[in-house]
Design an enzyme around this catalytic site. Structure first.
Site, mmCIF file in Angstrom:
data_model
loop_
_atom_site.group_PDB
_atom_site.id
_atom_site.type_symbol
_atom_site.label_atom_id
_atom_site.label_comp_id
_atom_site.label_asym_id
_atom_site.label_seq_id
_atom_site.Cartn_x
_atom_site.Cartn_y
_atom_site.Cartn_z
ATOM 1 N N SER A 21 0.901 -1.334 -0.163
ATOM 2 C CA SER A 21 0.126 0.116 0.166
ATOM 3 C C SER A 21 0.739 1.402 0.006
ATOM 4 O O SER A 21 1.824 1.426 0.725
ATOM 5 C CB SER A 21 -0.990 -0.136 1.150
ATOM 6 O OG SER A 21 -1.445 1.391 1.562
ATOM 7 N N GLU B 113 0.104 3.562 1.636
ATOM 8 C CA GLU B 113 0.133 4.275 3.300
ATOM 9 C C GLU B 113 1.568 3.882 3.755
ATOM 10 O O GLU B 113 1.798 4.454 4.672
ATOM 11 C CB GLU B 113 -1.020 3.128 3.661
ATOM 12 C CG GLU B 113 -1.446 3.661 5.041
ATOM 13 C CD GLU B 113 -2.195 5.000 5.213
ATOM 14 O OE1 GLU B 113 -2.584 5.572 4.313
ATOM 15 O OE2 GLU B 113 -2.194 5.687 6.251
ATOM 16 N N TYR C 130 -1.630 -0.020 10.466
ATOM 17 C CA TYR C 130 -1.938 -0.694 9.261
ATOM 18 C C TYR C 130 -0.758 -0.617 8.529
ATOM 19 O O TYR C 130 -0.200 -1.532 7.839
ATOM 20 C CB TYR C 130 -3.044 -0.095 8.584
ATOM 21 C CG TYR C 130 -3.252 -0.253 7.139
ATOM 22 C CD1 TYR C 130 -4.246 -1.660 6.740
ATOM 23 C CD2 TYR C 130 -2.836 0.203 6.132
ATOM 24 C CE1 TYR C 130 -4.305 -1.917 5.235
ATOM 25 C CE2 TYR C 130 -2.966 0.125 4.766
ATOM 26 C CZ TYR C 130 -3.448 -0.976 4.445
ATOM 27 O OH TYR C 130 -3.727 -1.395 3.238
HETATM 28 P P1 NAP Z 1 -11.238 -4.975 1.206
HETATM 29 O O1 NAP Z 1 -12.500 -4.687 0.496
HETATM 30 O O2 NAP Z 1 -11.365 -4.586 2.763
HETATM 31 O O3 NAP Z 1 -11.343 -6.342 1.311
HETATM 32 C C1 NAP Z 1 -10.225 -7.308 2.162
HETATM 33 C C2 NAP Z 1 -10.413 -8.665 2.077
HETATM 34 O O4 NAP Z 1 -9.689 -9.541 3.124
HETATM 35 C C3 NAP Z 1 -12.014 -9.189 2.619
HETATM 36 O O5 NAP Z 1 -12.321 -10.357 1.615
HETATM 37 C C4 NAP Z 1 -11.902 -9.686 3.716
HETATM 38 O O6 NAP Z 1 -13.063 -10.616 3.963
HETATM 39 C C5 NAP Z 1 -10.473 -10.474 4.049
HETATM 40 N N1 NAP Z 1 -10.212 -10.692 5.082
HETATM 41 C C6 NAP Z 1 -10.154 -10.065 6.268
HETATM 42 N N2 NAP Z 1 -9.487 -10.465 7.296
HETATM 43 C C7 NAP Z 1 -9.288 -11.788 6.938
HETATM 44 C C8 NAP Z 1 -8.952 -12.690 7.639
HETATM 45 N N3 NAP Z 1 -8.633 -12.749 8.790
HETATM 46 N N4 NAP Z 1 -8.576 -14.078 6.941
HETATM 47 C C9 NAP Z 1 -8.990 -14.059 5.614
HETATM 48 N N5 NAP Z 1 -9.429 -12.922 4.906
HETATM 49 C C10 NAP Z 1 -9.584 -11.894 5.550
HETATM 50 O O7 NAP Z 1 -9.919 -4.527 0.634
HETATM 51 P P2 NAP Z 1 -9.609 -4.122 -0.764
HETATM 52 O O8 NAP Z 1 -9.863 -2.743 -1.173
HETATM 53 O O9 NAP Z 1 -10.186 -5.145 -1.612
HETATM 54 O O10 NAP Z 1 -8.073 -4.180 -0.695
HETATM 55 C C11 NAP Z 1 -7.387 -5.410 -1.136
HETATM 56 C C12 NAP Z 1 -6.106 -5.548 -0.457
HETATM 57 O O11 NAP Z 1 -5.128 -4.525 -0.788
HETATM 58 C C13 NAP Z 1 -6.090 -5.198 0.923
HETATM 59 O O12 NAP Z 1 -4.928 -6.093 1.392
HETATM 60 C C14 NAP Z 1 -5.589 -3.917 1.171
HETATM 61 O O13 NAP Z 1 -4.998 -3.640 2.503
HETATM 62 C C15 NAP Z 1 -4.767 -3.801 -0.101
HETATM 63 N N6 NAP Z 1 -4.733 -2.261 -0.595
HETATM 64 C C16 NAP Z 1 -6.002 -1.441 -0.921
HETATM 65 C C17 NAP Z 1 -6.122 -0.435 -1.477
HETATM 66 C C18 NAP Z 1 -7.240 0.332 -1.858
HETATM 67 O O14 NAP Z 1 -7.152 1.439 -2.265
HETATM 68 N N7 NAP Z 1 -8.375 -0.295 -1.971
HETATM 69 C C19 NAP Z 1 -4.581 0.220 -1.764
HETATM 70 C C20 NAP Z 1 -3.399 -0.579 -1.323
HETATM 71 C C21 NAP Z 1 -3.489 -1.606 -0.724
HETATM 72 P P3 NAP Z 1 -14.369 -10.170 4.563
HETATM 73 O O15 NAP Z 1 -15.301 -9.844 3.475
HETATM 74 O O16 NAP Z 1 -14.942 -11.275 5.363
HETATM 75 O O17 NAP Z 1 -14.092 -8.804 5.465
HETATM 76 N N1 GDD Z 2 -12.698 6.567 6.039
HETATM 77 C C1 GDD Z 2 -12.734 7.819 6.222
HETATM 78 N N2 GDD Z 2 -13.963 8.287 6.605
HETATM 79 N N3 GDD Z 2 -11.821 8.763 5.846
HETATM 80 C C2 GDD Z 2 -11.895 9.894 6.029
HETATM 81 C C3 GDD Z 2 -13.187 10.433 6.352
HETATM 82 C C4 GDD Z 2 -14.347 9.644 6.911
HETATM 83 O O1 GDD Z 2 -15.224 10.218 7.240
HETATM 84 N N4 GDD Z 2 -12.901 12.036 6.440
HETATM 85 C C5 GDD Z 2 -11.827 12.071 5.999
HETATM 86 N N5 GDD Z 2 -11.195 11.093 5.628
HETATM 87 C C6 GDD Z 2 -9.708 10.992 5.235
HETATM 88 C C7 GDD Z 2 -8.828 10.039 6.159
HETATM 89 O O2 GDD Z 2 -8.365 10.664 7.062
HETATM 90 C C8 GDD Z 2 -7.612 9.848 4.928
HETATM 91 O O3 GDD Z 2 -6.846 10.952 4.768
HETATM 92 C C9 GDD Z 2 -8.577 9.890 3.586
HETATM 93 O O4 GDD Z 2 -9.860 10.472 3.916
HETATM 94 C C10 GDD Z 2 -8.755 8.572 3.168
HETATM 95 O O5 GDD Z 2 -9.504 7.749 3.890
HETATM 96 P P1 GDD Z 2 -9.608 6.199 3.507
HETATM 97 O O6 GDD Z 2 -10.804 6.227 2.292
HETATM 98 O O7 GDD Z 2 -10.517 5.617 4.699
HETATM 99 O O8 GDD Z 2 -8.500 5.518 2.705
HETATM 100 P P2 GDD Z 2 -6.919 5.425 3.266
HETATM 101 O O9 GDD Z 2 -6.044 6.522 2.452
HETATM 102 O O10 GDD Z 2 -6.856 5.748 4.828
HETATM 103 O O11 GDD Z 2 -6.688 3.944 3.194
HETATM 104 C C11 GDD Z 2 -7.012 3.349 1.893
HETATM 105 O O12 GDD Z 2 -6.021 3.538 0.909
HETATM 106 C C12 GDD Z 2 -4.563 2.859 1.264
HETATM 107 C C13 GDD Z 2 -4.016 2.783 0.260
HETATM 108 O O13 GDD Z 2 -3.173 4.392 0.400
HETATM 109 C C14 GDD Z 2 -7.283 1.675 1.953
HETATM 110 O O14 GDD Z 2 -7.956 1.039 1.220
HETATM 111 C C15 GDD Z 2 -6.217 0.988 2.373
HETATM 112 O O15 GDD Z 2 -6.311 -0.263 2.746
HETATM 113 C C16 GDD Z 2 -4.928 1.313 1.345
HETATM 114 O O16 GDD Z 2 -4.016 0.791 1.794
#
Ligand code: NAP
Ligand code: GDD
Length: 348
Positions: free
Chosen positions: A131, A133, A155
């Protein structure tokens, strides 16, 4: 020709759903690992999870990243060509509340999969969902594969650990193990408590008089947002490369949360005016009779103990080596997210 076999941990999540559909289109046999929940939630997979198990090219098994034996047995049974580890406690703010769990699933979970591959002496390829992050309080702008990590949440620390474990197993045991360093990616299937989906959902409901107000946290944080559909293609391409490696995946453009709200409002034709600073910032609508109604406020609840203020990626390595580039613009993605929420509201 025999089908390629992929195994996806985290199949029920946003990316798991997009990746499954992408791989099925590429003629893969796809196995997904699902953890046990009190209610069976597979709604993101409904289109592909309807056929009888045996006849289908998409199958699911129960397993959990906290449970080495389940991981080992599934990998042994399936003997996949490719493993995608997308499973995680993926919410940054929540990781401050459940740090031990976040570490266990995100850091040790990746180690458990790599241990199983090593112990089974498999030739399969491994993808780790890293990520942006991990860059945290950024030490360089924009961020690329050489930018040092500076994580500021449990995280992010857990993901840095998984990142280095993946490199360690690649070098020590010659496993084809690669890291994606993906910047934020969204879609209509994004979890409802991530900021983009939360904003789009609330503003559609406010427009339809189904909700009065939207409460947010830090409006001034900036993110580099892409579309999940583009980003799962990058995950696959990373495993098709000649050699294992680490790749930043991003759009190279950044917007603040406030700017994101403005774009959604523009598309929905909601005419807002911002007022105030910091936590006192509000957005209001003017009624026909000239009265103001506040529809967006900040709430302490949504601020983090330490937030990442600005992320913007440089994905030149992926563009050059993988021939990957993002195709869906932020405006197109927001339109798709709005249409999805309107469709959902119309169903009620
Ligand atoms: P997500 O929608 O939160 O999906 C996470 C998945 O992990 C879900 O299928 C969840 O199952 C499963 N999971 C959670 N705890 C588990 C456990 N103990 N054992 C097995 N499975 C488990 O996340 P996403 O947005 O698809 O992201 C996919 C991956 O990319 C994650 O690792 C995230 O940290 C990473 N990532 C995401 C982003 C982004 O912007 N989306 C960016 C960078 C990295 P349930 O459905 O049961 O909750
Ligand atoms: N969730 C959330 N809810 N975020 C908020 C809110 C709110 O009400 N208001 C402001 N934010 C701001 C957070 O403080 C953060 O700076 C930004 O919006 C994005 O928050 P999220 O959408 O929760 O995403 P994230 O950037 O913290 O994390 C996501 O992206 C990462 C990659 O950079 C997640 O998908 C992580 O799993 C992923 O790794």
């Amino acid at each position: 020709m025999k089908k390629k076999v992929a195994l996806i941990f985290g199949v029920t999540g946003q990316d798991g759903s997009y990746l499954s559909k992408f791989l099925l289109k590429k003629n893969y046999l796809v196995f997904g690992v699902k953890r046990r929940n009190s209610s069976v939630v597979t709604s993101r997979l409904d289109e592909i999870y309807l056929e009888p198990h045996e006849a289908s090219n998409f199958k699911m098994y129960y397993g959990d990243l906290s449970d080495y034996s389940s991981i080992y047995e599934i990998i042994k049974k399936i003997n996949p060509h490719e493993i995608y580890n997308l499973a995680a406690q993926s919410h940054v703010a929540i990781s401050f509340q459940i740090p031990n769990y976040t570490m266990d699933i995100n850091a040790l979970g990746a180690t458990r999969i790599l241990e199983a591959i090593k112990n089974l002496k498999l030739k399969c390829k491994f993808y780790q969902a890293g990520s942006s992050e991990m860059f945290g309080d950024v030490l360089e702008v924009p961020q690329n594969e050489k930018t040092p990590f500076n994580p500021v949440s449990p995280y992010a620390v857990s993901k840095v650990s998984a990142h280095w474990t993946t490199i360690c197993y690649r070098e020590a045991y010659k496993i084809f193990a690669s890291n994606g360093i993906l910047f934020n990616h969204e879609s209509p299937l994004r979890g409802e408590n991530f900021v983009t989906r939360k904003i789009v959902r609330a503003l559609v409901r406010i427009k339809r008089n189904k909700q009065k107000k939207l409460y947010l946290g830090n409006l001034y944080a900036k993110r580099d947002w892409g579309h999940a559909q583009d980003y799962v293609e990058a995950q696959w391409l990373i495993l098709q490369a000649k050699k294992p490696g680490d790749y930043v995946i991003s759009t190279g453009k950044q917007y603040s949360i406030k700017q994101f709200v403005n774009i959604v409002c523009k598309q929905l034709k909601i005419n807002i005016t911002w007022k105030g600073k910091g936590i006192k910032t509000v957005a209001y609508l003017k009624n026909n009779n000239g009265k103001k109604r506040i529809i967006i406020s900040c709430d302490k609840r949504y601020f983090r103990p330490h937030d990442v203020n600005s992320l913007i990626g440089d994905c030149n390595k992926a563009r050059k080596e993988l021939k990957w580039k993002p195709k869906i613009s932020l405006n197109m993605m927001i339109k798709e997210m709005i249409d999805f929420e309107i469709k959902n509201l119309n169903k009620i």
